[in-house]
Design an enzyme around this catalytic site. Structure first.
Site, PDB file in Angstrom:
ATOM      1  N   TYR A 216     -11.479   8.147 -14.065  1.00 19.68           N
ATOM      2  CA  TYR A 216     -11.756   6.848 -13.313  1.00 19.68           C
ATOM      3  C   TYR A 216     -12.319   5.966 -14.030  1.00 19.68           C
ATOM      4  O   TYR A 216     -11.766   4.655 -14.020  1.00 19.68           O
ATOM      5  CB  TYR A 216     -12.566   7.331 -12.214  1.00 19.68           C
ATOM      6  CG  TYR A 216     -12.907   6.175 -11.077  1.00 19.68           C
ATOM      7  CD1 TYR A 216     -11.857   5.635 -10.406  1.00 19.68           C
ATOM      8  CD2 TYR A 216     -14.118   5.579 -11.280  1.00 19.68           C
ATOM      9  CE1 TYR A 216     -12.254   4.386  -9.399  1.00 19.68           C
ATOM     10  CE2 TYR A 216     -14.584   4.796 -10.129  1.00 19.68           C
ATOM     11  CZ  TYR A 216     -13.465   4.179  -9.309  1.00 19.68           C
ATOM     12  OH  TYR A 216     -13.923   3.008  -8.769  1.00 19.68           O
TER      13      TYR A 216
ATOM     14  N   ASP B  15       0.740  -1.249  -0.112  1.00 13.60           N
ATOM     15  CA  ASP B  15      -0.147   0.103  -0.061  1.00 13.60           C
ATOM     16  C   ASP B  15       1.095   1.391  -0.035  1.00 13.60           C
ATOM     17  O   ASP B  15       1.966   1.435   0.550  1.00 13.60           O
ATOM     18  CB  ASP B  15      -0.969   0.044   1.360  1.00 13.60           C
ATOM     19  CG  ASP B  15      -2.218   0.886   1.161  1.00 13.60           C
ATOM     20  OD1 ASP B  15      -1.978   2.045   0.666  1.00 13.60           O
ATOM     21  OD2 ASP B  15      -3.296   0.246   1.195  1.00 13.60           O
TER      22      ASP B  15
ATOM     23  N   LYS C 174     -10.803   2.165 -15.104  1.00 14.88           N
ATOM     24  CA  LYS C 174     -11.435   1.075 -14.974  1.00 14.88           C
ATOM     25  C   LYS C 174     -11.891   0.150 -15.876  1.00 14.88           C
ATOM     26  O   LYS C 174     -12.153  -1.164 -15.896  1.00 14.88           O
ATOM     27  CB  LYS C 174     -12.709   1.295 -13.702  1.00 14.88           C
ATOM     28  CG  LYS C 174     -12.225   1.930 -12.495  1.00 14.88           C
ATOM     29  CD  LYS C 174     -11.226   1.044 -11.759  1.00 14.88           C
ATOM     30  CE  LYS C 174     -10.885   1.364 -10.288  1.00 14.88           C
ATOM     31  NZ  LYS C 174     -10.280   0.366  -9.575  1.00 14.88           N
TER      32      LYS C 174
ATOM     33  N   VAL D 121       2.180   1.117  -6.601  1.00 12.10           N
ATOM     34  CA  VAL D 121       2.045   0.186  -7.740  1.00 12.10           C
ATOM     35  C   VAL D 121       2.153   0.639  -9.228  1.00 12.10           C
ATOM     36  O   VAL D 121       2.388  -0.469  -9.987  1.00 12.10           O
ATOM     37  CB  VAL D 121       0.638  -0.416  -7.605  1.00 12.10           C
ATOM     38  CG1 VAL D 121       0.281  -1.108  -6.210  1.00 12.10           C
ATOM     39  CG2 VAL D 121      -0.354   0.656  -7.865  1.00 12.10           C
TER      40      VAL D 121
ATOM     41  N   THR E  17     -16.485   2.874   1.813  1.00 11.07           N
ATOM     42  CA  THR E  17     -15.066   3.099   1.896  1.00 11.07           C
ATOM     43  C   THR E  17     -14.588   4.199   2.577  1.00 11.07           C
ATOM     44  O   THR E  17     -15.669   5.051   2.920  1.00 11.07           O
ATOM     45  CB  THR E  17     -14.369   3.071   0.344  1.00 11.07           C
ATOM     46  OG1 THR E  17     -15.114   4.181  -0.379  1.00 11.07           O
ATOM     47  CG2 THR E  17     -14.856   1.795  -0.534  1.00 11.07           C
TER      48      THR E  17
ATOM     49  N   SER F  40     -14.608  -1.255 -11.763  1.00 11.43           N
ATOM     50  CA  SER F  40     -15.806  -0.474 -11.042  1.00 11.43           C
ATOM     51  C   SER F  40     -16.895  -0.745 -12.189  1.00 11.43           C
ATOM     52  O   SER F  40     -16.908  -0.711 -13.084  1.00 11.43           O
ATOM     53  CB  SER F  40     -15.557   0.636 -10.676  1.00 11.43           C
ATOM     54  OG  SER F  40     -16.471   1.622 -10.450  1.00 11.43           O
TER      55      SER F  40
ATOM     56  N   PHE G 115     -19.481   1.288  -2.663  1.00 11.93           N
ATOM     57  CA  PHE G 115     -19.198   0.453  -1.376  1.00 11.93           C
ATOM     58  C   PHE G 115     -18.721   1.313  -0.297  1.00 11.93           C
ATOM     59  O   PHE G 115     -18.443   2.617  -0.572  1.00 11.93           O
ATOM     60  CB  PHE G 115     -18.055  -0.420  -1.589  1.00 11.93           C
ATOM     61  CG  PHE G 115     -18.637  -1.802  -1.935  1.00 11.93           C
ATOM     62  CD1 PHE G 115     -18.483  -2.955  -1.335  1.00 11.93           C
ATOM     63  CD2 PHE G 115     -19.346  -1.994  -3.224  1.00 11.93           C
ATOM     64  CE1 PHE G 115     -18.876  -4.257  -1.674  1.00 11.93           C
ATOM     65  CE2 PHE G 115     -19.670  -3.409  -3.702  1.00 11.93           C
ATOM     66  CZ  PHE G 115     -19.504  -4.444  -2.850  1.00 11.93           C
TER      67      PHE G 115
ATOM     68  N   CYS H 262      -6.398  -4.220  -5.073  1.00 10.41           N
ATOM     69  CA  CYS H 262      -7.458  -3.285  -4.689  1.00 10.41           C
ATOM     70  C   CYS H 262      -6.966  -1.860  -4.753  1.00 10.41           C
ATOM     71  O   CYS H 262      -7.513  -0.819  -4.530  1.00 10.41           O
ATOM     72  CB  CYS H 262      -7.824  -3.585  -3.499  1.00 10.41           C
ATOM     73  SG  CYS H 262      -8.471  -5.338  -3.248  1.00 10.41           S
TER      74      CYS H 262
END
Length: 253
Positions: free
Chosen positions: A159, A36, A163, A58, A194, A146, A192, A84
């Site tokens: 975004y 992370d 995705k 990442v 988050t 997503s 979700f 994730c």
């Protein structure tokens, strides 16, 4: 694949979907390494589950190579990767303040798409050298897209595009890795609970949840983690993108 004693890597495991997944894997006996950008969050979850944590961007090859090597040193080479890690930039292409900077678009693609691919390729390089299990499997990769890949809203160009790229790489990667016994499956979550959404007022969270046909609430990270476990367990799931959204189809805004 049975998880007891299996080494697993979870990116973005310091919070949200990744943290719930790391906990669920550890509860099944997996040895979990958390990668992370938020090192503090990763260490906190790792300490909770008896795993290891590694700071990692990442999108940077050297970061991922170092992190995977550290994970392997602690647990052996991993057979499971759950991607994730991600960001959710939101900005209109054209607004009163001007045109969306190219760098703002690039950021989402760098982390969400290139980052996912970067970890996938370096994980697969290691997993391909492992002895196959009795099932013939060498590894499983679970990516996170997503429903914005299909129903992107106004302000979500970076975004949604990133995705959609994750959705697009799923099948060709699964086909390429099939002779190696490495499966690739993608989950496309809806709305979700988050850290980002929990920061909204309670009324706003409730309003978002009510948009979901059934169950009319926000998804819970544990439900995402449960699907990861089901994917790992079911060998026939491969090359597929699974929407986890309560039948939600997002409106333009």
């Amino acid at each position: 694949m049975q998880l007891d004693g299996v080494a697993a890597v979870v990116t973005g495991g310091g919070s949200g979907l990744g943290a719930a997944t790391a906990r669920a894997l550890a509860a099944k006996g997996a040895k979990v390494a958390i990668l992370d950008f938020n090192e503090e969050g990763a260490k906190a979850v790792a300490a909770e589950i008896g795993g290891v944590a590694q700071a990692c961007d990442v999108s940077k090859p050297e970061d991922v190579e170092t992190a995977l090597a550290a994970a392997a040193a602690a647990h052996g080479d991993a057979r499971l990767l759950v991607n994730c890690a991600g960001v959710a930039p939101a900005q209109k292409i054209l607004s009163r303040s001007g045109t969306m900077p190219l760098e703002a678009f690039r950021k989402g693609v760098e982390v969400n798409l290139i980052g996912t691919f970067n970890v996938l390729r370096l994980f697969a390089e290691r997993a391909a050298k492992l002895e196959p299990l009795a099932t013939g499997e060498r590894g499983v990769i679970v990516n996170t897209a997503s429903i914005a890949a299909y129903d992107g809203q106004i302000g979500q160009t970076s975004y949604a595009a990133s995705k959609a790229g994750v959705v697009g790489l799923t099948l060709p990667a699964a086909r390429e890795f099939a002779p190696l016994g490495i499966r690739v499956v993608t989950i496309a979550p809806g709305i979700f609970e988050t850290a980002m959404l929990k920061g909204l007022p309670e009324a706003a969270q409730q309003s978002l949840g009510e948009q979901v046909p059934f169950p009319s609430r926000l998804g819970r990270p544990e439900e995402y983690a449960k699907l990861v476990l089901q994917i790992v367990d079911n060998e026939m799931l491969n090359g597929e993108v699974i929407r986890l959204d309560g039948a939600l189809r997002m409106a333009p805004k």
